[in-house]
Design an enzyme around this catalytic site. Structure first.
Site, PDB file in Angstrom:
ATOM      1  N   ASP A 125       1.995  -3.710  -9.785  1.00 35.79           N
ATOM      2  CA  ASP A 125       1.749  -5.021 -10.397  1.00 35.79           C
ATOM      3  C   ASP A 125       2.105  -5.017 -11.880  1.00 35.79           C
ATOM      4  O   ASP A 125       2.757  -5.932 -12.382  1.00 35.79           O
ATOM      5  CB  ASP A 125       0.277  -5.419 -10.205  1.00 35.79           C
ATOM      6  CG  ASP A 125      -0.134  -5.415  -8.749  1.00 35.79           C
ATOM      7  OD1 ASP A 125       0.755  -5.320  -7.873  1.00 35.79           O
ATOM      8  OD2 ASP A 125      -1.343  -5.493  -8.474  1.00 35.79           O
ATOM      9  N   HIS A 127       0.833  -1.204   0.000  1.00 36.96           N
ATOM     10  CA  HIS A 127       0.000   0.000   0.000  1.00 36.96           C
ATOM     11  C   HIS A 127       0.872   1.260   0.000  1.00 36.96           C
ATOM     12  O   HIS A 127       0.471   2.303   0.537  1.00 36.96           O
ATOM     13  CB  HIS A 127      -0.991  -0.013   1.174  1.00 36.96           C
ATOM     14  CG  HIS A 127      -2.090  -1.015   0.965  1.00 36.96           C
ATOM     15  ND1 HIS A 127      -3.204  -0.754   0.207  1.00 36.96           N
ATOM     16  CD2 HIS A 127      -2.215  -2.304   1.373  1.00 36.96           C
ATOM     17  CE1 HIS A 127      -3.988  -1.828   0.180  1.00 36.96           C
ATOM     18  NE2 HIS A 127      -3.398  -2.789   0.874  1.00 36.96           N
TER      19      HIS A 127
HETATM   20  C1  GLA Z   1      -2.996  -4.230  -5.104  1.00 35.80           C
HETATM   21  C2  GLA Z   1      -2.769  -3.108  -6.106  1.00 35.80           C
HETATM   22  C3  GLA Z   1      -1.326  -2.622  -6.056  1.00 35.80           C
HETATM   23  C4  GLA Z   1      -0.913  -2.288  -4.625  1.00 35.80           C
HETATM   24  C5  GLA Z   1      -1.261  -3.435  -3.680  1.00 35.80           C
HETATM   25  C6  GLA Z   1      -0.992  -3.097  -2.240  1.00 35.80           C
HETATM   26  O1  GLA Z   1      -2.263  -5.353  -5.478  1.00 35.80           O
HETATM   27  O2  GLA Z   1      -3.066  -3.559  -7.415  1.00 35.80           O
HETATM   28  O3  GLA Z   1      -1.173  -1.506  -6.900  1.00 35.80           O
HETATM   29  O4  GLA Z   1      -1.479  -1.099  -4.199  1.00 35.80           O
HETATM   30  O5  GLA Z   1      -2.617  -3.813  -3.800  1.00 35.80           O
HETATM   31  O6  GLA Z   1       0.347  -2.898  -2.022  1.00 35.80           O
END
Ligand code: GLA
Length: 393
Positions: free
Chosen positions: A167, A31
């Site tokens: 991601d 996060h």
């Molecule tokens: C999800 C979101 C990412 C990131 C994570 C928490 O996977 O897609 O962008 O914010 O939560 O770290």
């Protein structure tokens, strides 16, 4: 073989190309990406594969092997489709962004095979977006950063999840044998070599609490509120990335408790990423493990994105011999934990955690070996494409 399935589905496998994009597990830095901070994910062997060939009938065909579902539209209309609130949105959203970026979409037959378990926090969505983008591009060149950003825009704009860049970025940029430290503001990254004597395992809790989606958006808003509050007291500031621990401590008493705790998670988590990278470079695996546990505690109590199943998996894991640390990974409210083990401890770990989780929740967790894999690209050797989701234990 993926070509056999393609042929069965579409009648011919002539001219098929296959594109792969991996899922990821985040070692630390949770996060923090949408707060323009730091993250340290590794890409996985688990990946999404999109097999693609031109279509002579003017239509865009898509088929998902896991879901046994297909969809087709006149290719010329793909750019004006609205979301259908299912898996196809990731692909259509990417198509929209490609068109917007000057890459028209040709009629194609696409087959999707994914080994990234959905809802597991291992980033099945980014894997689908990035592999679809490569397939839709069909070899047309795009700078890797533009590709990652385009896929993130598809998720935010079309799918409607206000996610950060982690991601999609790691799915594009990952390197084998290393983690990737990403600066989510400058969008630069460095490879971080992991010590030799460790193993990383992800444990899938097999639950996904419905609260996750709305809570994620709420957290982004709470972080924005924290930035506003600190800015009012302490001058110029763009994001929580700019806040030091000392500055945070000064401003906390003046903020609503919940906002202060959200900010404390993000500020301390950014610091933990740097400490973890340092420990990694020194080969201090004990410290790496401790930092993971601290991260989990912060996500559990300050950021409040954990779940009883994840807390149980972490608590159980850290009591097992040879386990250095554990934490929830990904957005939270279910999905996976990531576990750092001394080499040789994995067999004991697998059986102990499986039995304990079965006993407590009546669920058998899936367990995945996490070896850092390479980033997205075309797969030339079709023999290397897995046929199904790898089994746990
Ligand atoms: C999800 C979101 C990412 C990131 C994570 C928490 O996977 O897609 O962008 O914010 O939560 O770290």
């Amino acid at each position: 073989m993926i070509l056999d399935v393609f042929r069965q589905r579409y009648g011919s496998d002539e001219g098929v190309r296959v594109f792969r994009a991996p899922g990821r597990v985040n070692l630390i830095g949770e996060h923090t990406d949408y707060n323009l901070g730091f993250v340290l994910p590794i890409a996985l062997d688990l990946a999404c594969f999109v097999a693609a060939a031109d279509s002579p009938d003017g239509l865009m065909h898509i088929y998902s092997e896991e879901k046994h579902q297909s969809r087709e539209w006149p290719a010329a209309e793909v750019g004006s489709l609205s979301p259908s609130h299912d898996w196809t949105d990731y692909m259509v959203g990417v198509a929209h962004e490609l068109i917007r970026a000057g890459f028209p979409i040709a009629p194609q037959r696409l087959l999707v095979r994914s080994t990234v378990p959905e809802g597991s926090g291992l980033s099945s969505s980014a894997a689908l977006e990035v592999s679809s983008a490569l397939a839709l591009l069909g070899g047309r060149e795009i700078p890797p950063l533009a590709l990652a950003k385009l896929c993130q825009r598809a998720e935010v704009g079309f799918v409607g999840t206000p996610c950060g860049i982690m991601d999609q970025y790691v799915s594009v940029f990952a390197r084998e044998h290393a983690a990737l430290r990403i600066d989510c503001r400058s969008l630069e990254s460095q490879s971080v070599t992991l010590p030799d004597d460790i193993e990383i395992l992800a444990v899938n809790s097999m639950v996904k609490h419905a609260l996750g989606q709305s809570a994620y958006k709420q957290r982004t808003e709470e972080c924005a509120a924290a930035v506003d509050a600190i800015r009012r007291m302490d001058g110029n500031l763009q994001s929580l990335r700019d806040v030091t621990v000392a500055q945070l401590e000064r401003s906390m008493p003046a903020m609503p408790g919940i906002i202060a705790r959200r900010a404390r998670h993000v500020v301390t988590e950014n610091e933990r990423v740097s400490l973890f990278v340092n420990a990694c470079q020194r080969g201090d695996v004990e410290r790496m493990g401790q930092l993971m546990v601290e991260s989990h505690v912060s996500l559990q109590h300050d950021y409040e994105v954990s779940a009883p199943e994840l807390d149980f998996l972490v608590d159980t894991a850290i009591g097992i011999d040879g386990v250095l640390g554990a934490r929830m990974t990904g957005g939270g409210f279910g999905g996976c934990t990531v576990n750092l083990l001394l080499q040789g401890a994995s067999q004991r770990f697998r059986s102990t955690i499986t039995h304990a989780y079965q006993e407590r929740f009546g669920i058998t967790p899936q367990i995945f070996d996490c070896r850092p894999s390479g980033g997205a690209g075309e797969v030339k050797n079709f023999e290397r494409i897995p046929t199904s989701v790898p089994l746990s234990s």
